[in-house]
Design a protein around this motif. Structure first.
Motif, PDB file in Angstrom:
ATOM      1  N   ASP A 183     -19.392   4.009  34.670  1.00 25.50           N
ATOM      2  CA  ASP A 183     -18.745   2.940  35.027  1.00 25.50           C
ATOM      3  C   ASP A 183     -17.601   2.782  35.222  1.00 25.50           C
ATOM      4  N   VAL A 184     -16.916   3.149  33.859  1.00 24.43           N
ATOM      5  CA  VAL A 184     -15.446   3.129  33.355  1.00 24.43           C
ATOM      6  C   VAL A 184     -14.821   4.704  34.021  1.00 24.43           C
ATOM      7  N   ALA A 185     -15.591   5.606  33.492  1.00 21.48           N
ATOM      8  CA  ALA A 185     -15.011   6.799  34.659  1.00 21.48           C
ATOM      9  C   ALA A 185     -14.791   5.867  35.908  1.00 21.48           C
ATOM     10  N   ARG A 186     -15.701   5.842  37.001  1.00 21.29           N
ATOM     11  CA  ARG A 186     -15.374   6.008  38.107  1.00 21.29           C
ATOM     12  C   ARG A 186     -14.402   4.779  38.188  1.00 21.29           C
ATOM     13  N   ARG A 187     -13.988   3.476  37.293  1.00 26.01           N
ATOM     14  CA  ARG A 187     -13.256   2.384  37.605  1.00 26.01           C
ATOM     15  C   ARG A 187     -11.639   3.342  37.518  1.00 26.01           C
ATOM     16  N   LEU A 188     -11.665   4.048  36.981  1.00 27.72           N
ATOM     17  CA  LEU A 188     -10.547   5.025  36.828  1.00 27.72           C
ATOM     18  C   LEU A 188      -9.947   5.821  37.468  1.00 27.72           C
ATOM     19  N   ILE A 189     -10.958   6.801  37.597  1.00 28.49           N
ATOM     20  CA  ILE A 189     -10.957   7.448  38.669  1.00 28.49           C
ATOM     21  C   ILE A 189     -10.280   6.573  40.278  1.00 28.49           C
ATOM     22  N   GLU A 190     -10.772   5.534  40.472  1.00 32.69           N
ATOM     23  CA  GLU A 190     -10.177   4.466  41.569  1.00 32.69           C
ATOM     24  C   GLU A 190      -8.773   4.375  40.549  1.00 32.69           C
ATOM     25  N   GLN A 191      -8.632   3.799  40.536  1.00 35.23           N
ATOM     26  CA  GLN A 191      -7.502   3.675  39.600  1.00 35.23           C
ATOM     27  C   GLN A 191      -6.027   4.197  40.192  1.00 35.23           C
ATOM     28  N   THR A 192      -6.309   5.561  38.983  1.00 39.32           N
ATOM     29  CA  THR A 192      -6.020   6.666  39.565  1.00 39.32           C
ATOM     30  C   THR A 192      -5.206   6.919  40.809  1.00 39.32           C
ATOM     31  N   ARG A 193      -6.976   7.265  42.062  1.00 39.19           N
ATOM     32  CA  ARG A 193      -6.739   7.521  43.350  1.00 39.19           C
ATOM     33  C   ARG A 193      -5.070   6.066  43.976  1.00 39.19           C
ATOM     34  N   GLU A 194      -5.164   5.207  43.479  1.00 45.34           N
ATOM     35  CA  GLU A 194      -4.478   3.797  43.690  1.00 45.34           C
ATOM     36  C   GLU A 194      -3.238   3.987  44.060  1.00 45.34           C
ATOM     37  N   CYS A 195      -3.017   5.110  42.386  1.00 45.55           N
ATOM     38  CA  CYS A 195      -1.584   5.300  41.632  1.00 45.55           C
ATOM     39  C   CYS A 195      -0.925   5.673  42.996  1.00 45.55           C
ATOM     40  N   GLY A 196      -1.454   7.091  43.561  1.00 44.45           N
ATOM     41  CA  GLY A 196      -1.194   7.891  44.019  1.00 44.45           C
ATOM     42  C   GLY A 196      -0.753   7.455  45.118  1.00 44.45           C
TER      43      GLY A 196
END
Length: 896
Positions: A265-278
């Motif tokens: 779950d943490v990894a999923r949110r990290l991925i989502e946050q990375t996309r939003e930073c992009g």
């Protein structure tokens, strides 16, 4: 602080050839501050070390230049040891405080992708528990190594003199998989992208994470790509990049994610946050006004958002460590604005809305249609562009029941999870029946209104703009699709500065009844989406109905994909995966074998809807029956139309396309043209089919509308055939198809005449027929030469048939030409069966025939030729010219 590698050469570098191991972008995180460190690298027999670098704060520090080590041509594996030394006093170094050896295997040639990111935790005394180090390695040619070393030397010289040159590191474009070497970007960008790419590989086995990780990497690479024209960034952006690099380095050095359930779950949110930073970075680089706002300190928006991103990443890292239970909320920047404003909800609630959104349970199986879904996701996440380089529409087309809706549900769910779904609108399979069961009727007039409501619920600034403009109740409730688009969607969008893409999914466009509202909606989609901000992407799925195809053929911003173009092996694999998943419990219990799965999949013809219906029947919990009995019964049947309840489904599709009644003048044309298609022994392309239809029947008046039912309607050279063989069974069964029934006997009669006419229609010059080249022969003639006898066999006596048969068989040139064409096709072995059918038909109908002898003598002469040459399945061709074993005379004269 940045240091420099001090290279200790392992031998002479051959610049003209060979390959080098490049070690670069060595970074350290969370080391004890105010101390100096050096890293020793021992690749095999070589040894080298970095220069000094001092950790002056709790942020990262790095050594900037590359280290190159010669690799012998036959080297495929290499052990590389990294040792960290800490400087205690002047001239005194500690023994290594940390040592890590990595085995590099499968060393790629320089011309292949060979970049890898290594990350280590540093469990050294007095070090933080989250101290980590990362390094990037790659294989380059000796020539490329010399170029990079020279460039790095020039960069250092310019930095010393105070003039910075652009870096030469490239960004990978994930859609083209090609590096644009002419696009300079920040020195730390490419290694950071490597870390994200390495993270994608780490979660490759975690199905619920992997597709999102690939999207995050794609978005970040695009974000840096748009920064290529920006010479510098502010300290806040550099700090954000360092924070992201730190977190990814730490994760890569941690326990594999697929082994620790709590980390997913943490990894999923990290991925989502990375996309939003992009998305944030893309917009940051393009919007020059942001820099002005920051400098003038008119708003803290940029600084505030960057700080929010950093806090989110740090909190996610803390959650991963287990030192906090924060359940970090992902920071999503959807619009740029100076300040938020409160407003009333009552105006928005006055816009009619109907529930037609995606359903989670209707998604594709997680391991099926992955290629198509990833392709759509990459399109939807491409950078925002005003030059039209990114199509606004992705048209997913396919025959009825091919899985379009399941793919659309999957995409809608994925983008809803990432808070990038503006709206999803799904028309049900049988819209008329659905509207009878529900309250408000689901019509085309709701599409734009639902989009406006969905976007308003997602984006506050858009919602405010809608409320400001929709002051009249009459506008909010208008059924005019054009007014809805212009005044509720287009005009409010113009006042909002969106960040990142927003996906709008419209599934089942073909289900809308034909008429003015459907035409209006199609016109807006095909012609007017360019009036919207480029942030909006529309995924539209439908069968290739004639009016939809005609509208989209003229659309200048469309990308399309036909599900029938999928590789047959991929489609077979996906359906097999689906069946195995649906019947998993029965397979595990031994009630359904792998052989049963293979047999079932073969019957589906790789068609998802058919497979779903078959599994539903097998798993049906009906009183008095067992799964084994139902499957045994299914295996005994040649036709599954009845048990899978296909008739009602097919009639609904036919009603939607044709809407025929018993006194409809179009019925005769339908039966003639549909009958041709369904009675052919081998499918023909559209051109060949039309050649077997009388010209006065205007075949395109019907053929252009067969997209929902037939494969090959888009390509003139493709064979036109039903999307599933059960469709042929349906139309040939009068009890099931009713008004859409095709009489097979009538069609065989007509096709016998048509094929004989095709074989007779050839000019003769100087008493000799021309020698046909196989490349010049049209498909309908090739078909006629192979199958005329089979249609004749199924035909009862008719005067027209006799006349066409006599016309063909009484001319020597026609028979020679037929034999030549079969010879060209290497199908001579089929000649005997065709001649046998002709003789049998003649003998069975002798009392009714006027020219019985002509047909019989012609057949016997051909049979004699076949016997003389011993033509069978082993004799596929004969040398030209073809000569009969007896003197050739006119068949009519011989008969007399």
């Amino acid at each position: 602080m940045r240091g420099v590698f001090r290279l200790v050469s392992s031998g002479r570098r051959d610049v003209e050839g060979g390959r080098q191991l490049r070690i670069w972008n060595l970074r350290a995180f969370h080391f004890p501050t105010k101390k100096k460190y050096s890293v020793e690298v021992n690749p095999g027999p070589a040894s080298s070390s970095t220069g000094l670098a001092e950790c002056v704060s709790n942020s990262s520090f790095s050594w900037s230049d590359s280290l190159f080590i010669d690799l012998p041509q036959d080297t495929t594996q290499l052990d590389v040891t990294f040792r960290i030394h800490q400087k205690r006093t002047i001239g005194h170094w500690t023994k290594p405080i940390y040592e890590q050896t990595q085995t590099l295997s499968s060393l790629s040639p320089p011309n292949q992708q060979s970049i890898r990111v290594l990350a280590f935790k540093i469990p050294a005394p007095d070090f933080s528990p989250d101290a980590t180090m990362s390094v990037t390695i790659s294989i380059v040619s000796s020539m490329e190594a010399a170029r990079i070393a020279s460039q790095e030397a020039r960069d250092r010289a310019n930095q010393i003199s105070g003039h910075a040159l652009p870096s030469t590191i490239d960004v990978v474009d994930t859609l083209s998989s090609a590096r644009d070497n002419a696009q300079p970007i920040y020195e730390a960008v490419y290694p950071f992208l490597d870390k994200i790419q390495a993270f994608v590989e780490v979660v490759d086995k975690v199905s619920e994470l992997h597709p999102y990780a690939k999207i995050a990497w794609s978005v970040m690479s695009f974000g840096y790509k748009v920064l290529k024209n920006q010479k510098e960034t502010d300290d806040d952006m550099n700090s954000l990049l360092d924070t992201m690099d730190d977190v990814y380095t730490f994760l890569l050095a941690s326990e594999p994610l697929h082994k620790i359930e709590a980390h997913k779950d943490v990894a999923r949110r990290l991925i989502e946050q990375t996309r939003e930073c992009g998305f944030f970075i893309q917009h940051y680089a393009k919007d020059k006004s942001l820099a002005v706002r920051t400098v003038k300190n008119l708003s803290g928006t940029v600084k505030k958002n960057i700080k929010s991103f950093q806090d989110s990443f740090q909190n996610l890292k803390a959650e991963f460590l287990g030192t906090a239970a924060i359940n970090t909320e992902i920071v999503v920047i959807r619009v740029w604005e100076l300040q938020q404003s409160a407003f009333e909800n009552i105006v928005l609630q006055d816009i009619p809305f109907i529930d037609a959104s995606f359903q989670t349970e209707k998604q594709c199986h997680p391991e099926t249609r992955t290629g198509v879904i990833d392709n759509i996701a990459r399109w939807a996440n491409r950078p925002i562009s005003t030059d039209g380089s990114v199509p606004r529409i992705f048209w997913l087309r396919g025959v009825a029941g091919s899985g379009k809706s399941a793919i659309s549900h999957s995409i809608a769910h994925r983008f809803d999870q990432t808070k990038r779904l503006g709206c999803s609108f799904f028309f049900p399979e049988n819209l008329e029946n659905a509207n009878k069961k529900r309250g408000p009727r689901l019509t085309a007039e709701y599409v734009v209104r639902n989009v406006v409501t969905g976007l308003s619920n997602l984006i506050d600034q858009f919602r405010k703009s809608v409320v400001d403009k929709a002051t009249q109740r009459e506008l909010r409730q208008t059924d005019s699709i054009t007014r809805q688009f212009e005044e509720l969607f287009r005009d409010p969008s113009a006042d909002v500065q969106f960040v990142g893409p927003f996906l709008i999914v419209i599934d089942g466009l073909d289900k809308i009844p034909t008429g003015s509202t459907r035409t209006t909606l199609l016109g807006i989609l095909a012609k007017r989406l360019g009036e919207l901000p480029p942030n909006f992407r529309f995924l539209i799925s439908s069968t290739p109905d004639h009016d939809i195809k005609e509208a989209f053929d003229k659309c200048g911003y469309l990308q399309s994909f036909d599900l029938q173009s999928l590789d047959s092996s991929e489609a077979l694999r996906d359906v097999t995966t689906y069946v195995n998943s649906r019947l998993a419990e029965e397979i595990d219990a031994g009630r359904f074998t792998p052989e049963d799965v293979t047999a079932l999949v073969e019957r589906t013809e790789s068609h998802f809807w058919y497979a779903a219906a078959a599994c539903d029947y097998i798993l049906e919990d009906a009183a008095g029956g067992t799964l084994y009995e139902r499957w045994t019964y299914m295996k005994s049947l040649d036709d599954w139309n009845g048990i899978l309840k296909l008739s009602q489904r097919y009639r609904a599709i036919f009603d939607h396309i044709f809407r025929l009644t018993i006194d409809d003048p179009r019925l005769a044309r339908y039966r003639l043209i549909m009958g041709r298609i369904m009675t052919l022994f081998d499918p023909l392309d559209t051109e060949g089919l039309i050649a077997l239809i009388p010209k006065d029947q205007f075949p395109h008046a019907l053929l252009d509308f067969l997209g929902p039912l037939f494969i090959g309607t888009f390509e003139p050279s493709a064979k036109l055939e039903p999307f599933h063989s059960s469709l042929r069974t349906f139309v040939l069964d009068k009890g099931r198809s009713k008004i859409y029934h095709i009489d097979k006997a009538t069609q065989h009669h007509q096709l016998t005449c048509a094929t004989l006419q095709a074989m007779s229609a050839r000019p003769i010059a100087n008493g000799h027929p021309p020698v046909d080249s196989l490349d010049d022969l049209r498909s309908h003639l090739l078909y006629a030469c192979r199958f005329w006898g089979y249609h004749l066999k199924e035909t009862i006596y008719d005067k027209e048939v006799e006349q066409e048969l006599v016309k063909w068989s009484s001319t020597d040139h026609n028979q020679l030409r037929w034999l030549r064409i079969l010879n060209h096709m290497r199908k001579l072995a089929e000649a005997r069966a065709l001649v046998t059918h002709m003789i049998s038909w003649d003998q069975a109908n002798t009392p009714l025939m006027t020219d019985h002898a002509v047909v019989l003598v012609s057949g016997e002469r051909l049979q004699e030729f076949i016997d003389h040459h011993q033509i069978n399945e082993t004799v596929l061709s004969l040398p030209e010219p073809i000569v009969f074993p007896v003197p050739i005379q006119g068949i009519a004269a011989a008969a007399a």
